[in-house]
Design a protein around this motif. Sequence first.
Motif, PDB file in Angstrom:
ATOM      1  N   THR A  12       0.826  -1.199   0.000  1.00 16.07           N
ATOM      2  CA  THR A  12       0.000   0.000   0.000  1.00 16.07           C
ATOM      3  C   THR A  12       0.862   1.252   0.000  1.00 16.07           C
ATOM      4  O   THR A  12       1.728   1.418   0.866  1.00 16.07           O
ATOM      5  N   VAL A  13       0.607   2.115  -0.968  1.00 13.30           N
ATOM      6  CA  VAL A  13       1.266   3.418  -1.058  1.00 13.30           C
ATOM      7  C   VAL A  13       0.387   4.452  -0.360  1.00 13.30           C
ATOM      8  O   VAL A  13      -0.820   4.525  -0.610  1.00 13.30           O
ATOM      9  N   ILE A  14       0.982   5.242   0.521  1.00 12.52           N
ATOM     10  CA  ILE A  14       0.265   6.323   1.197  1.00 12.52           C
ATOM     11  C   ILE A  14       1.026   7.617   0.954  1.00 12.52           C
ATOM     12  O   ILE A  14       2.193   7.734   1.345  1.00 12.52           O
ATOM     13  N   THR A  15       0.388   8.584   0.320  1.00 12.09           N
ATOM     14  CA  THR A  15       1.014   9.899   0.182  1.00 12.09           C
ATOM     15  C   THR A  15       0.643  10.763   1.390  1.00 12.09           C
ATOM     16  O   THR A  15      -0.362  10.530   2.055  1.00 12.09           O
ATOM     17  N   GLY A  16       1.489  11.719   1.681  1.00 16.27           N
ATOM     18  CA  GLY A  16       1.228  12.557   2.852  1.00 16.27           C
ATOM     19  C   GLY A  16       1.311  11.776   4.149  1.00 16.27           C
ATOM     20  O   GLY A  16       0.618  12.089   5.119  1.00 16.27           O
ATOM     21  N   ALA A  63       3.565  11.694   6.380  1.00 18.46           N
ATOM     22  CA  ALA A  63       4.169  12.381   7.519  1.00 18.46           C
ATOM     23  C   ALA A  63       3.173  13.281   8.247  1.00 18.46           C
ATOM     24  O   ALA A  63       3.504  13.852   9.286  1.00 18.46           O
ATOM     25  N   GLY A  64       1.950  13.409   7.705  1.00 18.76           N
ATOM     26  CA  GLY A  64       0.914  14.214   8.337  1.00 18.76           C
ATOM     27  C   GLY A  64       0.019  13.402   9.234  1.00 18.76           C
ATOM     28  O   GLY A  64       0.211  12.191   9.415  1.00 18.76           O
ATOM     29  N   GLY A  65      -1.001  14.042   9.798  1.00 21.52           N
ATOM     30  CA  GLY A  65      -1.823  13.401  10.827  1.00 21.52           C
ATOM     31  C   GLY A  65      -2.567  12.164  10.369  1.00 21.52           C
ATOM     32  O   GLY A  65      -2.436  11.087  10.964  1.00 21.52           O
ATOM     33  N   ILE A  66      -3.376  12.267   9.309  1.00 24.09           N
ATOM     34  CA  ILE A  66      -4.150  11.114   8.842  1.00 24.09           C
ATOM     35  C   ILE A  66      -3.232  10.063   8.250  1.00 24.09           C
ATOM     36  O   ILE A  66      -3.396   8.866   8.507  1.00 24.09           O
ATOM     37  N   GLY A  67      -2.239  10.492   7.465  1.00 28.61           N
ATOM     38  CA  GLY A  67      -1.327   9.539   6.848  1.00 28.61           C
ATOM     39  C   GLY A  67      -0.539   8.734   7.856  1.00 28.61           C
ATOM     40  O   GLY A  67      -0.367   7.512   7.702  1.00 28.61           O
ATOM     41  N   THR A  68      -0.062   9.392   8.905  1.00 25.08           N
ATOM     42  CA  THR A  68       0.682   8.687   9.949  1.00 25.08           C
ATOM     43  C   THR A  68      -0.213   7.708  10.687  1.00 25.08           C
ATOM     44  O   THR A  68       0.174   6.551  10.950  1.00 25.08           O
ATOM     45  N   LEU A 101       9.318   6.746  -0.214  1.00 22.35           N
ATOM     46  CA  LEU A 101       9.295   7.065  -1.639  1.00 22.35           C
ATOM     47  C   LEU A 101       9.406   8.579  -1.743  1.00 22.35           C
ATOM     48  O   LEU A 101       8.521   9.302  -1.303  1.00 22.35           O
ATOM     49  N   ARG A 102      10.513   9.045  -2.317  1.00 25.14           N
ATOM     50  CA  ARG A 102      10.771  10.481  -2.386  1.00 25.14           C
ATOM     51  C   ARG A 102      10.044  11.068  -3.588  1.00 25.14           C
ATOM     52  O   ARG A 102      10.393  10.801  -4.737  1.00 25.14           O
ATOM     53  N   LEU A 103       9.015  11.850  -3.320  1.00 22.48           N
ATOM     54  CA  LEU A 103       8.259  12.508  -4.377  1.00 22.48           C
ATOM     55  C   LEU A 103       8.122  13.992  -4.057  1.00 22.48           C
ATOM     56  O   LEU A 103       7.842  14.357  -2.913  1.00 22.48           O
ATOM     57  N   VAL A 160      -3.419   2.299  -3.380  1.00 21.11           N
ATOM     58  CA  VAL A 160      -2.853   3.650  -3.319  1.00 21.11           C
ATOM     59  C   VAL A 160      -3.830   4.528  -2.554  1.00 21.11           C
ATOM     60  O   VAL A 160      -5.018   4.593  -2.905  1.00 21.11           O
ATOM     61  N   VAL A 161      -3.336   5.190  -1.515  1.00 18.76           N
ATOM     62  CA  VAL A 161      -4.148   6.139  -0.755  1.00 18.76           C
ATOM     63  C   VAL A 161      -3.579   7.534  -1.007  1.00 18.76           C
ATOM     64  O   VAL A 161      -2.476   7.857  -0.551  1.00 18.76           O
TER      65      VAL A 161
END
Length: 231
Positions: free
Chosen positions: A9-13, A15-20, A54-56, A77-78
Amino acid sequence: MPDRLRPVTVITGAAGGIGTALARLLAPAHDLILTGRDAARLDALCAEVGGRPLRLDLTRPETFAAAVEGLERVTNVVHNAGVVELGPVAEQGHEVWTRTLAVNTVAPAELTRHLLPLVRAERGTLVFVNSGAGLAAHAGWGSYAASKFALRALAEALRAEEAGRGVRVGSVYPGRTATPMQASVRAQEGGTYSPDAYIDPQSVAAAIRFMLDSPRDADITDLTVRPGPRP
């Protein structure tokens, strides 16, 4: 669980609240690929949950092809990353609109385009973390709401296009959630930030996990999450 059976599973963001919160919730059962603007926080989270960074640069979607070239499997992918800059249409310049649409709409579209062959191979799921602003636009929220209305259109078109390939596409619309982004919004609004007044990020993460893990005979296309009643 054998590696080939674990969803990737890919999660963008992340490092933020919901993503973490989502990364921590999924970690026991998913192999995670995580993106985030804060490199130090992202690296710490990856170490905690056993994820792969993943550095984007979401402001530069043209760099995505090279960044994801080595990925072998992606099940889900989220699209969780986002930016918001408040201001009336009469005062926001094209730089704000360009940056907001690039991160909130163009980046999810381009990342989806590159990862879709892998998701198709696994009959996986894409979840777009939208916003209440993707359902109704209010004064001062024009650029952000426009990006989220467009994100909703992206998800709906993609769902119709990919249904025959077994790919599920869902959107979740959280209300105000206790995250660093919400703290920034309240500062822009000139108000105080009280986390207890908003949805816990873990509650939104649980809703996203439900969309990812729901049985294949049910397609959860849109899920709205609002703050519950307070005592």
